[in-house]
Design a protein around this motif. Sequence first.
Motif, PDB file in Angstrom:
ATOM      1  N   UNK A  42       0.747  -1.340   0.045  1.00 10.16           N
ATOM      2  CA  UNK A  42      -0.083  -0.014   0.041  1.00 10.16           C
ATOM      3  C   UNK A  42       0.842   1.354  -0.104  1.00 10.16           C
ATOM      4  N   UNK A  43       1.987   1.297  -0.196  1.00  7.57           N
ATOM      5  CA  UNK A  43       2.923   2.310  -0.229  1.00  7.57           C
ATOM      6  C   UNK A  43       2.946   3.005  -1.477  1.00  7.57           C
ATOM      7  N   UNK A  44       2.621   4.331  -1.852  1.00 10.99           N
ATOM      8  CA  UNK A  44       2.364   4.897  -2.915  1.00 10.99           C
ATOM      9  C   UNK A  44       3.968   5.512  -3.433  1.00 10.99           C
ATOM     10  N   UNK A  45       4.444   5.291  -4.433  1.00 17.67           N
ATOM     11  CA  UNK A  45       5.538   6.114  -4.806  1.00 17.67           C
ATOM     12  C   UNK A  45       4.897   7.553  -5.075  1.00 17.67           C
ATOM     13  N   UNK A  46       5.719   8.567  -4.591  1.00 18.46           N
ATOM     14  CA  UNK A  46       5.499  10.080  -5.050  1.00 18.46           C
ATOM     15  C   UNK A  46       6.756  10.570  -5.763  1.00 18.46           C
ATOM     16  N   UNK A  47       6.206  11.463  -6.872  1.00 13.43           N
ATOM     17  CA  UNK A  47       7.110  12.064  -7.682  1.00 13.43           C
ATOM     18  C   UNK A  47       7.146  13.406  -7.325  1.00 13.43           C
ATOM     19  N   UNK A  48       8.276  13.940  -7.270  1.00 13.00           N
ATOM     20  CA  UNK A  48       8.255  15.453  -6.903  1.00 13.00           C
ATOM     21  C   UNK A  48       9.023  16.054  -7.911  1.00 13.00           C
ATOM     22  N   UNK A  49       8.374  17.257  -8.205  1.00 13.75           N
ATOM     23  CA  UNK A  49       8.850  18.205  -9.291  1.00 13.75           C
ATOM     24  C   UNK A  49       9.262  19.453  -8.728  1.00 13.75           C
ATOM     25  N   UNK A  50      10.473  20.179  -9.385  1.00  8.96           N
ATOM     26  CA  UNK A  50      10.730  21.491  -8.952  1.00  8.96           C
ATOM     27  C   UNK A  50       9.801  22.314  -9.256  1.00  8.96           C
ATOM     28  N   UNK A  51       9.433  23.397  -8.473  1.00  5.81           N
ATOM     29  CA  UNK A  51       8.506  24.625  -9.137  1.00  5.81           C
ATOM     30  C   UNK A  51       7.995  25.189  -7.843  1.00  5.81           C
ATOM     31  N   UNK A  52       8.199  26.594  -8.101  1.00  7.03           N
ATOM     32  CA  UNK A  52       7.805  27.478  -6.765  1.00  7.03           C
ATOM     33  C   UNK A  52       6.062  27.741  -6.731  1.00  7.03           C
ATOM     34  N   UNK A  53       5.993  28.100  -5.494  1.00  7.17           N
ATOM     35  CA  UNK A  53       4.613  28.460  -5.479  1.00  7.17           C
ATOM     36  C   UNK A  53       4.488  29.883  -5.055  1.00  7.17           C
ATOM     37  N   UNK A  54       3.489  30.573  -5.399  1.00 11.30           N
ATOM     38  CA  UNK A  54       3.256  31.926  -4.860  1.00 11.30           C
ATOM     39  C   UNK A  54       2.519  31.770  -3.660  1.00 11.30           C
ATOM     40  N   UNK A  55       2.706  32.416  -2.579  1.00  9.79           N
ATOM     41  CA  UNK A  55       2.066  32.833  -1.277  1.00  9.79           C
ATOM     42  C   UNK A  55       1.037  33.754  -1.442  1.00  9.79           C
TER      43      UNK A  55
END
Length: 107
Positions: A42-55
Amino acid sequence: MDMVAIGQQRMLQLHELEEIRNEAYESSRIYKEKTKAFHDKHILRKSFVEGPFTVTKVFPHGVVEVVSPSTEKSFKVNGQRLKPYYESMEKEQAAVIHLIDLVNVDE
């Protein structure tokens, strides 16, 4: 009392106790293997991408609303989970300062 019969009875009890203990260890090992297999399945593999978010907005108690520039979706997150985003600098933009030059400036 027959000491030989009592000794044999005691040995039989010790062997039964040893068998019960071995069965308990085996049962525990099987349970751990099944639990680990279930968890790993049941472990889900996560993929991360670089990207800024604006507050966009800061709420009381540390809640922060951020907007993704690519999807234009806004969502709320815990402010402690946010990290500052530093854009990578190109080699042409970086200034090179030699330490030898700094020593000569003071003289």
